[in-house]
Design an enzyme around this catalytic site. Structure first.
Site, short mmCIF file in Angstrom:
data_model
loop_
_atom_site.label_atom_id
_atom_site.label_comp_id
_atom_site.label_asym_id
_atom_site.label_seq_id
_atom_site.Cartn_x
_atom_site.Cartn_y
_atom_site.Cartn_z
N LYS A 112 -6.62 -1.19 -17.98
CA LYS A 112 -5.95 -0.15 -18.75
C LYS A 112 -5.47 -0.03 -20.03
O LYS A 112 -6.59 1.56 -20.37
CB LYS A 112 -4.48 -1.18 -18.42
CG LYS A 112 -3.78 -0.85 -16.92
CD LYS A 112 -2.95 -1.19 -16.53
CE LYS A 112 -2.28 -1.83 -15.12
NZ LYS A 112 -1.26 -2.63 -14.37
N GLN A 170 3.59 -6.58 -16.55
CA GLN A 170 2.24 -6.82 -15.74
C GLN A 170 2.68 -7.28 -14.68
O GLN A 170 3.68 -8.59 -15.11
CB GLN A 170 0.90 -7.36 -15.98
CG GLN A 170 -0.18 -7.05 -15.34
CD GLN A 170 -1.29 -6.05 -13.77
OE1 GLN A 170 -0.77 -4.99 -14.98
NE2 GLN A 170 -1.36 -5.59 -13.67
N ASP A 225 5.53 3.18 -15.12
CA ASP A 225 4.94 2.85 -13.72
C ASP A 225 5.86 3.18 -12.88
O ASP A 225 5.45 3.48 -11.37
CB ASP A 225 4.90 1.24 -13.93
CG ASP A 225 4.39 0.34 -13.69
OD1 ASP A 225 3.49 0.64 -13.73
OD2 ASP A 225 4.48 -1.57 -14.38
N1 GUN Z 1 0.66 -5.54 -10.66
C1 GUN Z 1 -0.71 -4.66 -9.72
N2 GUN Z 1 -0.69 -3.01 -9.96
C2 GUN Z 1 0.33 -2.67 -10.66
C3 GUN Z 1 1.31 -2.40 -11.26
O1 GUN Z 1 0.51 -0.92 -11.01
N3 GUN Z 1 1.74 -2.14 -12.39
C4 GUN Z 1 2.31 -3.33 -13.27
N4 GUN Z 1 3.32 -3.03 -13.93
N5 GUN Z 1 1.86 -4.60 -11.79
C5 GUN Z 1 0.95 -4.36 -11.30
#
Ligand code: GUN
Length: 291
Positions: free
Chosen positions: A53, A97, A120
């Site tokens: 990311k 996350q 998100d």
């Molecule tokens: N963990 C795995 N995929 C994601 C996601 O798209 N967002 C978040 N916040 N955590 C994750």
């Protein structure tokens, strides 16, 4: 292999190039789009996802800040971090996350994020807007990425049968809503671990989306010839023939590519699109603040 490969990596890079132009325009207006990522604990997969990311932020010109917290972080500490980011006017997007460490309440943390910074798309306000048919807000990134892949390939789902395998609030449920929305008009079945005869449901489906997190659980022979197959799963499995001793595979048997009309690869399909949609939500959050 006969299916057309739906290259999410290439599409994601194209979307990011467009976003980079919007980021430049924002910067010229005095706004620097800024994503804050909160990473609590030492889950190796989470560290890889967060790094990916951050790299996407670099590609698009978005500022990223990472808040690292220990595995024994308390709920109060996490809530305080979120509250500080909510009130920080330089931050446009907040992502905590998942999974958060054992003993913390992930839903409460999600609800604590300012919905206008919820890049998100997991906040009840944003999921609620989606249920109400308002699809111009912060959409969850993986479902939004799947829809972009389908749209980019000009796959018409009007009146077609779609099966979404998996009912998570992050992928399966919101994706089912997006597929059924007016203008897309698929007829959607949500299948899950208690569903009887998933094979039979898949055999009649024009679109199969698998998001269950079980390596190659969906068999190639269940796929209707010519169907569109979207694999959200990313599972690491042992493979002695590789130097690393393992490989990544999806939720669907790779042989489905011999039967499907279109198929997403794993890796390089839905995964990169999820990240591009996160960048898109962050840019949008910054633009909305400006307007
Ligand atoms: N963990 C795995 N995929 C994601 C996601 O798209 N967002 C978040 N916040 N955590 C994750």
């Amino acid at each position: 292999m006969s299916a057309v490969i739906l290259d999410g990596k290439a599409l994601g890079l194209r979307i990011e190039a467009e976003l980079a132009e919007r980021v430049s325009a924002l910067k010229e207006s005095g706004v620097e789009p800024h994503l804050a990522v909160v990473l609590a604990g030492d889950d190796p997969a989470s560290h890889v996802y967060v790094r990916n990311k951050q790299r996407a932020c670099e590609r698009t010109g978005i500022k990223s800040t990472r808040v690292d917290l220990p595995n024994n972080v308390t709920q109060e500490d996490l809530m305080r971090v979120v509250a500080n980011l909510n009130s920080d006017n330089s931050v446009h997007g907040i992502l905590v996350q998942s999974p958060t460490p054992y003993g913390t309440d992930e839903l409460a943390i999600t609800e604590a994020i300012d919905p206008s910074k919820d890049v998100d798309g997991f906040h009840p306000t944003n999921l609620g807007r989606l249920v109400m048919g308002q699809v111009d807000g912060m959409l969850p990134c993986t479902p939004a990425g799947v829809m972009k892949i389908i749209e980019d390939a000009s796959i018409d789902l009007q009146g077609k049968k779609a099966v979404v395998i998996g009912r998570s609030r992050i992928v399966g449920m919101p994706l089912a809503l997006l597929l059924a929305q007016k203008g897309v008009d698929a007829t959607v079945t949500i299948a899950h671990s208690r569903t009887q005869d998933i094979a039979g449901i898949c055999r009649t489906a024009d679109l199969v989306v698998a998001a269950i997190g079980r390596a190659e659980a969906i068999q190639a022979e269940w796929i209707k010839p010519g169907a569109t197959v979207i694999d959200v799963g990313i599972n690491r499995v042992a493979d002695d023939s590789r130097e690393s001793g393992s490989r990544l595979t999806g939720d669907i048997e790779p042989e489905a590519a011999n039967i499907a009309g279109h198929i997403t690869p794993v890796p390089g399909g839905v995964g990169p699109m999820t990240i591009s949609m996160l960048m898109s939500n962050t840019v949008r959050a910054a633009e909305l603040r400006l307007n």
